[in-house]
Design an enzyme around this catalytic site. Structure first.
Site, mmCIF file in Angstrom:
data_model
loop_
_atom_site.group_PDB
_atom_site.id
_atom_site.type_symbol
_atom_site.label_atom_id
_atom_site.label_comp_id
_atom_site.label_asym_id
_atom_site.label_seq_id
_atom_site.Cartn_x
_atom_site.Cartn_y
_atom_site.Cartn_z
ATOM 1 N N HIS A 153 53.104 -32.696 -44.119
ATOM 2 C CA HIS A 153 54.507 -32.426 -43.803
ATOM 3 C C HIS A 153 54.874 -33.076 -42.477
ATOM 4 O O HIS A 153 54.050 -33.173 -41.563
ATOM 5 C CB HIS A 153 54.817 -30.926 -43.814
ATOM 6 C CG HIS A 153 54.115 -30.096 -42.790
ATOM 7 N ND1 HIS A 153 54.543 -30.000 -41.477
ATOM 8 C CD2 HIS A 153 53.030 -29.294 -42.868
ATOM 9 C CE1 HIS A 153 53.764 -29.171 -40.811
ATOM 10 N NE2 HIS A 153 52.821 -28.735 -41.628
ATOM 11 N N ASP B 49 57.519 -32.174 -40.479
ATOM 12 C CA ASP B 49 58.257 -31.321 -39.551
ATOM 13 C C ASP B 49 57.309 -30.516 -38.680
ATOM 14 O O ASP B 49 56.116 -30.369 -38.964
ATOM 15 C CB ASP B 49 59.185 -30.378 -40.322
ATOM 16 C CG ASP B 49 58.439 -29.526 -41.350
ATOM 17 O OD1 ASP B 49 57.583 -30.078 -42.068
ATOM 18 O OD2 ASP B 49 58.713 -28.312 -41.440
ATOM 19 N N ASP C 129 49.326 -29.932 -36.153
ATOM 20 C CA ASP C 129 50.076 -29.355 -37.279
ATOM 21 C C ASP C 129 51.428 -30.042 -37.428
ATOM 22 O O ASP C 129 52.418 -29.577 -36.924
ATOM 23 C CB ASP C 129 50.265 -27.851 -37.044
ATOM 24 C CG ASP C 129 50.924 -27.148 -38.208
ATOM 25 O OD1 ASP C 129 50.846 -27.660 -39.334
ATOM 26 O OD2 ASP C 129 51.524 -26.079 -37.980
ATOM 27 N N GLU D 89 58.394 -28.003 -44.461
ATOM 28 C CA GLU D 89 57.293 -27.105 -44.813
ATOM 29 C C GLU D 89 57.299 -25.867 -43.930
ATOM 30 O O GLU D 89 56.926 -24.773 -44.373
ATOM 31 C CB GLU D 89 55.954 -27.850 -44.672
ATOM 32 C CG GLU D 89 54.745 -27.100 -45.229
ATOM 33 C CD GLU D 89 54.077 -26.158 -44.232
ATOM 34 O OE1 GLU D 89 53.234 -25.353 -44.658
ATOM 35 O OE2 GLU D 89 54.415 -26.212 -43.018
ATOM 36 N N GLU D 90 57.730 -26.022 -42.684
ATOM 37 C CA GLU D 90 57.684 -24.911 -41.738
ATOM 38 C C GLU D 90 58.824 -23.910 -41.921
ATOM 39 O O GLU D 90 58.861 -22.890 -41.232
ATOM 40 C CB GLU D 90 57.713 -25.446 -40.298
ATOM 41 C CG GLU D 90 56.522 -26.316 -39.908
ATOM 42 C CD GLU D 90 55.227 -25.541 -39.739
ATOM 43 O OE1 GLU D 90 55.202 -24.344 -40.060
ATOM 44 O OE2 GLU D 90 54.230 -26.134 -39.289
ATOM 45 N N GLU E 192 46.522 -30.207 -43.910
ATOM 46 C CA GLU E 192 46.721 -29.169 -42.888
ATOM 47 C C GLU E 192 45.437 -29.003 -42.066
ATOM 48 O O GLU E 192 44.333 -29.272 -42.554
ATOM 49 C CB GLU E 192 47.078 -27.843 -43.555
ATOM 50 C CG GLU E 192 48.424 -27.807 -44.248
ATOM 51 C CD GLU E 192 49.565 -27.473 -43.306
ATOM 52 O OE1 GLU E 192 49.327 -27.421 -42.075
ATOM 53 O OE2 GLU E 192 50.685 -27.281 -43.798
ATOM 54 N N HIS F 148 51.514 -24.001 -33.742
ATOM 55 C CA HIS F 148 52.616 -23.156 -33.273
ATOM 56 C C HIS F 148 52.381 -22.623 -31.861
ATOM 57 O O HIS F 148 53.010 -21.644 -31.451
ATOM 58 C CB HIS F 148 52.864 -21.986 -34.233
ATOM 59 C CG HIS F 148 53.080 -22.387 -35.661
ATOM 60 N ND1 HIS F 148 53.429 -21.484 -36.648
ATOM 61 C CD2 HIS F 148 53.002 -23.596 -36.283
ATOM 62 C CE1 HIS F 148 53.543 -22.108 -37.808
ATOM 63 N NE2 HIS F 148 53.283 -23.401 -37.606
#
Length: 383
Positions: A77, A79, A109, A143-144, A168, A355
Site C-alpha cells: 500500500h 498510503d 509501513d 489501506e490505512e 507488510e 504508526h
C-alpha cells in the site's frame, strides 16, 4: 545493498511524497504522486503499467511483466497514517540515515517494501526477461483507512495470478492468517423529560445498560464456541470502545450511542455476526420504547487464513527459514485471496514500528529481504 545509493534514493523519494490516508477529511491526501513515481521506475524495466483511478484523486497501480495464467503479485500500500511532526526528532518526510536505521514516515509501513522489490527485480538481470509466468507489482490506496483500493481491485476482478505476497512489515516471517474486523454503532433514541417523574420519558441510558449486558453475553458465547490455537489471543474479541448519552443529571436521557469493534476468527462470517447482533439487540429497544439503530462504521475486513499446506506458504517457509504465523493486525490479504490467489503477508521491518514517531527500518533487514524476494520471484514465476 543496504547502503546502495539507488535504494536510499528511492526510499528517500517515496518518504518525501506525503500520502496520508485518514477517515478525517482534514488529514486525508492523494496517493497519486507515489503511484506515478512507482510507474516511472517500473516502466523502464519492461512493466506495463495500468493506473486504476479511484475517487478523491486516489489510484491503484497494476504493473505487469509477462503473461500467463500463473505468476506472482508483489503487493504494497502506498498510503501512511497521519503523524505528529512535533513528536519526531526530524521532519517525517525527510529520510534520515542514522544508527544503522532509515527513519521516515512509511519507512517500514510500508513504502520501504517497494525499493526492496525493485532491487530484487533489478538483481535478476537477464533472468527477468526469461520468466515463464507474469510478475505483477501492485500498489494500492487507502489501506490505512477504508481499504478502498483493495475493494476496487476485488470489484474489478484483478489482478490475476497464482500467488500473492503482501509486503507488510513482518520481519520476513510468512503470515498466513489474521482476524477480521468490523466496527459498529448502537444508537438508542429515548424520550427526554423531567427526572422527577420517570413516566414522562424513556431513558436511553437504561436501555443502553441492557444492550451492554447483552453484548458482553454475546461475546462470552462467541468465545466459548470459537477458539483458534494459531493466535496469541485465541478467541474472537468484542470491545466496547465509546459511549455517550444524555446532557444533564436532572433530565431523562433522550439519546445514547455506543461504538464497538468485533474481531472474528477465520471461519466466522461478519454478515452472520451482524444478523445475530440485530436479532439480540433490536428487541430490547422495542421492549423499552427506545428504538435502536445498529450501523456499521467501516467497510468490513473478513478474517484471513491460507492453509498451512498451501504451496506458497511452504515456499516462503523454505526460502526464509521462518515458520508461518498469525498476525494481530488486519491486511488486504482477504481481498487478494478472494481473487483466487494463494496469499501470504511477508515483508521487511517490524510492525512495532508502524504508526510510531521516528518510524524506522533497520539496515540489517534490507538485504535478506531483497534476497528472499528475488528467490521468490524465480521460484513462483518459473513454474
Amino acid at each position: 545493498m543496504t547502503n546502495s545509493k539507488r535504494f536510499i534514493q528511492r526510499l528517500s523519494q517515496l518518504v518525501a511524497l506525503p500520502s496520508i490516508s485518514c477517515t478525517s477529511a482534514e488529514w486525508d491526501m492523494s496517493n497519486r504522486a507515489v503511484i506515478d513515481q512507482l510507474a516511472s521506475w517500473l516502466e523502464p524495466l519492461g512493466f506495463s503499467c495500468e493506473i486504476q483511478e479511484l475517487p478523491d484523486n486516489k489510484a491503484n497501480l497494476i504493473a505487469t511483466l509477462g503473461s500467463g495464467s500463473g505468476g506472482l503479485v508483489l503487493s504494497g500500500h502506498t498510503d501512511t497514517v497521519p503523524c505528529n511532526p512535533e513528536r519526531w526528532d526530524q521532519d517525517p518526510f525527510t529520510l534520515r540515515d542514522s544508527n544503522n536505521r532509515f527513519y521516515g514516515l512509511g519507512a517500514t509501513d510500508m513504502k520501504g517494501f517497494f525499493p526492496v522489490a525493485l532491487a530484487a527485480i533489478e538483481n535478476l538481470g537477464e533472468q527477468l526477461q526469461k520468466l515463464k509466468q507474469p510478475l505483477i507489482i501492485l500498489a494500492t490506496a487507502d489501506e490505512e483507512s477504508s481499504m478502498s483500493g483493495a475493494r476496487a481491485l476485488a470489484e474489478a476482478g484483478k489482478p490475476k495470478a497464482r500467488y500473492a505476497v503482501i509486503g507488510e512489515p513482518t520481519g520476513m516471517r510468512p503470515i498466513r492468517m489474521h482476524k477480521g474486523i468490523t466496527m459498529a454503532s448502537v444508537r438508542i433514541q429515548g424520550l427526554a423529560g423531567h427526572s422527577s417523574n420517570p413516566a414522562l420519558g424513556h431513558n436511553a441510558l437504561e436501555t443502553m445498560h441492557e444492550v451492554l449486558g447483552e453484548l458482553l453475553a454475546f461475546r462470552g458465547e462467541l468465545q466459548k464456541q470459537h477458539q483458534h490455537t494459531g493466535f496469541e489471543v485465541q478467541v474472537p474479541t468484542l470491545n466496547p470502545g465509546y459511549i455517550h448519552g444524555g446532557d444533564n443529571p436532572n433530565r431523562i436521557c433522550g439519546h445514547c450511542e455506543m461504538h464497538f469493534d468485533l474481531r472474528p476468527l477465520p471461519g466466522m462470517h461478519i454478515d452472520e455476526l451482524h444478523k445475530q447482533l440485530a436479532d439480540r439487540l433490536l428487541p430490547i429497544g422495542h421492549r423499552c420504547n427506545t428504538p435502536i439503530t445498529l450501523t456499521r462504521l467501516i467497510g468490513d475486513i473478513e478474517p484471513f487464513e491460507e492453509p498451512a499446506t498451501s504451496a506458497l506458504v511452504q515456499i516462503a517457509e523454505k526460502l526464509t527459514g521462518n515458520p508461518s504465523e498469525s498476525a494481530a493486525f488486519a491486511t488486504e490479504a482477504p481481498f487478494l485471496q478472494a481473487l483466487g490467489m494463494q496469499t501470504i503477508v511477508m515483508g521487511p521491518g517490524s510492525i512495532n514500528q508502524a504508526h510510531q514517531p521516528n518510524e524506522y527500518i533497520e539496515h540489517s533487514e534490507i538485504q535478506p529481504a531483497i534476497d528472499a524476494i528475488q528467490a521468490l520471484i524465480l521460484r513462483c514465476c518459473n513454474e
